[in-house]
Motif scaffolding. Sequence first.
Motif, short mmCIF file in Angstrom:
data_model
loop_
_atom_site.label_atom_id
_atom_site.label_comp_id
_atom_site.label_asym_id
_atom_site.label_seq_id
_atom_site.Cartn_x
_atom_site.Cartn_y
_atom_site.Cartn_z
N ALA A 20 -66.51 101.34 -22.57
CA ALA A 20 -66.49 100.21 -23.55
C ALA A 20 -67.85 99.63 -23.93
N ASP A 21 -68.49 99.18 -22.84
CA ASP A 21 -69.84 98.67 -22.65
C ASP A 21 -70.78 99.69 -23.20
N ARG A 22 -70.64 101.05 -22.99
CA ARG A 22 -71.74 101.93 -23.61
C ARG A 22 -71.38 102.28 -24.87
N LEU A 23 -70.24 102.05 -25.62
CA LEU A 23 -70.01 102.24 -26.80
C LEU A 23 -70.43 100.97 -27.66
N THR A 24 -70.29 99.82 -26.92
CA THR A 24 -71.07 98.48 -27.53
C THR A 24 -72.22 98.49 -27.64
N ALA A 25 -73.11 99.05 -26.35
CA ALA A 25 -74.30 99.18 -26.66
C ALA A 25 -74.94 100.05 -27.95
N ALA A 26 -74.35 101.17 -28.17
CA ALA A 26 -74.57 102.27 -29.05
C ALA A 26 -74.38 101.74 -30.27
N THR A 27 -73.42 100.94 -30.56
CA THR A 27 -73.15 100.44 -31.78
C THR A 27 -74.21 99.33 -32.11
N LEU A 28 -74.64 98.38 -31.33
CA LEU A 28 -75.40 97.12 -31.45
C LEU A 28 -76.91 97.80 -31.61
N ASP A 29 -77.08 99.13 -31.19
CA ASP A 29 -78.55 99.60 -31.53
C ASP A 29 -78.62 99.93 -33.03
N HIS A 30 -77.66 99.84 -33.92
CA HIS A 30 -77.71 100.01 -35.22
C HIS A 30 -77.16 98.97 -36.05
N VAL A 31 -76.73 97.94 -35.63
CA VAL A 31 -76.17 96.75 -36.37
C VAL A 31 -76.40 95.25 -35.65
#
Length: 221
Positions: A20-31
């Motif tokens: 969950a944390d890694r998916l969050t970080a990947a999302t916040l890299d672009h929004v």
Amino acid sequence: MKLVVVSAGLSSPSSTRLLADRLTAATLDHVDADPEVIEVRELATQIAQHLVTGFPPAALAAALDAVAAADGLIAVTPVFAASYSGLFKSFFDLIDKDALTGTPVLLGATGGTARHSLVTEHALRPLFTHLRALVVPTAVYAASQDWGEQGLARRITRAGTELARSMRPTTPDTAPDTASDTDTAAAIAPRSLTGAITSADPAHGFKVVPFEQRLAALRAE
């Protein structure tokens, strides 16, 4: 914008929360979004109380409100008996049936073996489709042997990018060009075969003509 992350791992630390944390970080890299993490295991007793009484305690009510107000949602569950966990399902059973309508959702799951990798497609995706959420194309399953592998990292990056794009509001630059669509429709109308029930109207695109009226006009010619 608000990004809500629901992690249903049962231990601390857990591979479910890690994903969950890694998916969050990947999302916040672009929004640019404000993330909020909901650990479902911390609400287990309150979920049971709500299921029995119909009234959510304060912490659970706040979590349900956060999910309903999210601009984007990441939902990650461990795999139990080849499906999502009972605790994960119980939490989303309490979500109002219309709360996630149109909300972009990224799905994730963790398990001990790659044999359960399709759980995201045969269990998770149908659940959120039923809730009328907009599930992004890439779901991420992480088996024990996947951690540290480049394949998992690439899937996380792709999924996070898809969610970020889905969360961005429509702007004039990205809105459909309806004027161009109308012009195109008007341009191709004259190519219709004799007897078609539509004709070109440069000002309004297609104009519907009753077939009998069109046939009478052809006979008059």
